[in-house]
Design a protein around this motif. Structure first.
Motif, PDB file in Angstrom:
ATOM      1  N   VAL A  22       0.843  -1.189   0.000  1.00 30.99           N
ATOM      2  CA  VAL A  22       0.000   0.000   0.000  1.00 30.99           C
ATOM      3  C   VAL A  22       0.878   1.239   0.000  1.00 30.99           C
ATOM      4  O   VAL A  22       1.883   1.298   0.696  1.00 30.99           O
ATOM      5  N   ARG A  23       0.487   2.260  -0.754  1.00 30.60           N
ATOM      6  CA  ARG A  23       1.252   3.498  -0.822  1.00 30.60           C
ATOM      7  C   ARG A  23       0.651   4.523   0.137  1.00 30.60           C
ATOM      8  O   ARG A  23      -0.558   4.567   0.347  1.00 30.60           O
ATOM      9  N   TYR A  24       1.535   5.348   0.691  1.00 32.51           N
ATOM     10  CA  TYR A  24       1.109   6.325   1.689  1.00 32.51           C
ATOM     11  C   TYR A  24       1.503   7.741   1.267  1.00 32.51           C
ATOM     12  O   TYR A  24       2.512   7.951   0.594  1.00 32.51           O
ATOM     13  N   ASP A  25       0.685   8.690   1.692  1.00 26.18           N
ATOM     14  CA  ASP A  25       0.970  10.107   1.468  1.00 26.18           C
ATOM     15  C   ASP A  25       1.214  10.789   2.807  1.00 26.18           C
ATOM     16  O   ASP A  25       0.686  10.380   3.843  1.00 26.18           O
ATOM     17  N   LEU A  26       1.996  11.873   2.761  1.00 21.73           N
ATOM     18  CA  LEU A  26       2.264  12.661   3.961  1.00 21.73           C
ATOM     19  C   LEU A  26       1.055  13.540   4.261  1.00 21.73           C
ATOM     20  O   LEU A  26       0.410  14.072   3.354  1.00 21.73           O
ATOM     21  N   ALA A  27       0.742  13.698   5.548  1.00 21.19           N
ATOM     22  CA  ALA A  27      -0.394  14.529   5.940  1.00 21.19           C
ATOM     23  C   ALA A  27      -0.082  15.268   7.242  1.00 21.19           C
ATOM     24  O   ALA A  27       0.717  14.809   8.059  1.00 21.19           O
ATOM     25  N   VAL A  28      -0.727  16.411   7.413  1.00 24.26           N
ATOM     26  CA  VAL A  28      -0.659  17.170   8.661  1.00 24.26           C
ATOM     27  C   VAL A  28      -1.987  16.966   9.389  1.00 24.26           C
ATOM     28  O   VAL A  28      -3.052  17.193   8.814  1.00 24.26           O
ATOM     29  N   GLU A  29      -1.910  16.543  10.627  1.00 23.76           N
ATOM     30  CA  GLU A  29      -3.111  16.394  11.461  1.00 23.76           C
ATOM     31  C   GLU A  29      -3.021  17.460  12.557  1.00 23.76           C
ATOM     32  O   GLU A  29      -2.385  17.255  13.591  1.00 23.76           O
ATOM     33  N   PRO A  30      -3.644  18.635  12.329  1.00 22.29           N
ATOM     34  CA  PRO A  30      -3.506  19.744  13.277  1.00 22.29           C
ATOM     35  C   PRO A  30      -4.576  19.716  14.359  1.00 22.29           C
ATOM     36  O   PRO A  30      -5.655  19.143  14.181  1.00 22.29           O
ATOM     37  N   ALA A  31      -4.276  20.381  15.459  1.00 21.38           N
ATOM     38  CA  ALA A  31      -5.289  20.529  16.508  1.00 21.38           C
ATOM     39  C   ALA A  31      -6.375  21.490  16.057  1.00 21.38           C
ATOM     40  O   ALA A  31      -7.542  21.359  16.456  1.00 21.38           O
ATOM     41  N   ASP A  32      -6.012  22.457  15.217  1.00 17.82           N
ATOM     42  CA  ASP A  32      -6.958  23.447  14.695  1.00 17.82           C
ATOM     43  C   ASP A  32      -6.756  23.529  13.183  1.00 17.82           C
ATOM     44  O   ASP A  32      -5.768  24.098  12.711  1.00 17.82           O
ATOM     45  N   LEU A  33      -7.685  22.963  12.411  1.00 16.40           N
ATOM     46  CA  LEU A  33      -7.531  22.895  10.958  1.00 16.40           C
ATOM     47  C   LEU A  33      -7.483  24.285  10.321  1.00 16.40           C
ATOM     48  O   LEU A  33      -6.632  24.555   9.458  1.00 16.40           O
ATOM     49  N   ASP A  34      -8.369  25.175  10.734  1.00 25.67           N
ATOM     50  CA  ASP A  34      -8.412  26.519  10.150  1.00 25.67           C
ATOM     51  C   ASP A  34      -7.100  27.267  10.392  1.00 25.67           C
ATOM     52  O   ASP A  34      -6.594  27.979   9.515  1.00 25.67           O
ATOM     53  N   LYS A  35      -6.547  27.108  11.582  1.00 25.85           N
ATOM     54  CA  LYS A  35      -5.289  27.772  11.917  1.00 25.85           C
ATOM     55  C   LYS A  35      -4.146  27.204  11.078  1.00 25.85           C
ATOM     56  O   LYS A  35      -3.254  27.938  10.640  1.00 25.85           O
ATOM     57  N   ALA A  36      -4.175  25.909  10.838  1.00 26.06           N
ATOM     58  CA  ALA A  36      -3.132  25.276  10.024  1.00 26.06           C
ATOM     59  C   ALA A  36      -3.208  25.743   8.572  1.00 26.06           C
ATOM     60  O   ALA A  36      -2.187  26.003   7.929  1.00 26.06           O
ATOM     61  N   LEU A  37      -4.436  25.854   8.034  1.00 29.47           N
ATOM     62  CA  LEU A  37      -4.604  26.331   6.657  1.00 29.47           C
ATOM     63  C   LEU A  37      -4.161  27.789   6.532  1.00 29.47           C
ATOM     64  O   LEU A  37      -3.545  28.172   5.525  1.00 29.47           O
ATOM     65  N   ALA A  38      -4.453  28.582   7.556  1.00 27.59           N
ATOM     66  CA  ALA A  38      -4.004  29.977   7.553  1.00 27.59           C
ATOM     67  C   ALA A  38      -2.479  30.055   7.589  1.00 27.59           C
ATOM     68  O   ALA A  38      -1.873  30.923   6.950  1.00 27.59           O
ATOM     69  N   ALA A  39      -1.851  29.136   8.308  1.00 29.30           N
ATOM     70  CA  ALA A  39      -0.387  29.105   8.388  1.00 29.30           C
ATOM     71  C   ALA A  39       0.221  28.809   7.014  1.00 29.30           C
ATOM     72  O   ALA A  39       1.215  29.424   6.616  1.00 29.30           O
ATOM     73  N   LEU A  40      -0.379  27.890   6.274  1.00 31.58           N
ATOM     74  CA  LEU A  40       0.111  27.558   4.938  1.00 31.58           C
ATOM     75  C   LEU A  40      -0.082  28.713   3.968  1.00 31.58           C
ATOM     76  O   LEU A  40       0.636  28.824   2.971  1.00 31.58           O
ATOM     77  N   ASN A  41      -1.040  29.583   4.263  1.00 33.95           N
ATOM     78  CA  ASN A  41      -1.367  30.685   3.367  1.00 33.95           C
ATOM     79  C   ASN A  41      -0.550  31.944   3.645  1.00 33.95           C
ATOM     80  O   ASN A  41      -0.700  32.944   2.953  1.00 33.95           O
ATOM     81  N   ASP A  42       0.308  31.909   4.659  1.00 31.43           N
ATOM     82  CA  ASP A  42       1.105  33.081   5.044  1.00 31.43           C
ATOM     83  C   ASP A  42       2.585  32.804   4.782  1.00 31.43           C
ATOM     84  O   ASP A  42       3.210  31.985   5.452  1.00 31.43           O
TER      85      ASP A  42
END
Length: 321
Positions: A22-42
């Protein structure tokens, strides 16, 4: 080939049963999804890794060529390619960045500005500078090797031109996780390198997270093949005088409006008939823009062959009736 054949690799057979990897992809599992998405956008959170996402052409446009001896010439060409509004922004940039250079520019341009006003022109010093070609600009404005015209390529200045990871281009959101499929574009090339970048981003943003591997599934997105960029040739127009070439540039700019990618460059060329001035237009976004200017170019030649201003002047002088 079936999708299951892409996602799985057959290792061998045992008792007639296929063993599947089976193949696997890397993922981020954040405590706060919205905050993590905002971090990627800055881009501020990326630190030194923002440089991987930069547009090389934008860097050259902002800071000039890497070879110092080429910067003055690049500054002249950049100035000639700008609209009056874009020239105004550049003057504001120089005033704020190197105020002493602007003070010297005001003194250096004083006599030329006064002559320009004496000729019946009305406007500010900026308006006068707009009428000059790049080579005619005060030396203080450009500086030795273009050091005043172009900002220094410092880490802080480069941060302004850093890119960022984009949703659905580099990653997807699945539930409470941000997944980076191997089938999408990874500007950081390898999974370990990407892991290091993601850790930097999340740490800088103060996001609590865990990096995990998630199993690929049948819904894993695939990178879309980017269409080949349409190649549109430049358009040129040759005039007898520099004034006519500059007039043509203004007419062309009005014809297609403000297009950030379109550049206008005027240069003197020697021909069997003597010195001419060639206006070259590049950076069209589509064929329609070039077609509009090609049509306008034809009518412009007809207009310039019949010099209306000269005709009216001669009539007023009584030379012709």
């Amino acid at each position: 080939m079936k999708l299951t054949d892409i996602l799985r690799e057959v290792e061998g057979e045992e008792d007639g049963m296929q063993q599947v990897k089976v193949r696997y992809d890397l993922a981020v599992e954040p405590a706060d999804l919205d905050k993590a998405l905002a971090a990627l956008n800055d881009t501020k959170n990326y630190g030194i890794y923002a440089q991987n996402m930069r547009d090389p052409q934008a860097i050259i446009k902002a800071f000039g060529p890497s070879i110092p001896a080429q910067k003055a010439g690049a500054a002249w060409k950049d100035w000639d390619s700008r609209s009056d509004d874009e020239k105004a922004f550049k003057l504001i940039d120089i005033k704020n960045r190197v105020p002493e250079a602007w003070t010297a520019t005001e003194k250096e341009a004083e006599s030329g500005y006064e002559r320009w006003q004496a000729e019946g022109n009305d406007g500010s010093l900026n308006d006068y500078l707009f009428t000059l070609s790049g080579k005619e600009l005060p030396k203080s404005l450009v500086g030795t090797y273009g050091k005043n015209y172009f900002p220094m390529k410092t880490p802080d200045n480069l941060k302004k031109y850093g890119g960022k990871l984009e949703q659905d281009v580099h990653y997807v959101v699945k539930g409470d996780k941000i997944v980076f499929p191997s089938t999408l574009e990874n500007p950081y090339k390898t999974k370990p390198y990407l892991s290091k970048v993601l850790k930097t981003i999340m740490d800088n943003a103060g996001v609590e997270f865990t990096l995990i591997d998630v199993e690929q599934d049948a819904e894993t997105p695939v990178a879309v093949q980017k269409p080949e960029k349409e190649v549109i040739p430049p358009l040129s127009y040759t005039a007898d005088t520099k004034d006519k070439a500059e007039k043509a540039r203004s007419i062309f700019q009005k014809e297609i409006g403000e297009v950030p990618t379109v550049k206008y460059e005027i240069e003197a060329v020697e021909t069997p008939e003597g010195r001419k001035y060639k206006l070259t237009v590049t950076g069209f976004q589509n064929k329609d823009q070039r077609a509009k200017l090609f049509t306008r170019k034809t009518t412009l030649k007809e207009e310039q062959e019949f010099d209306l201003e000269r005709y009216q002047m001669l009539r007023r002088a009584g030379i012709i009736k």
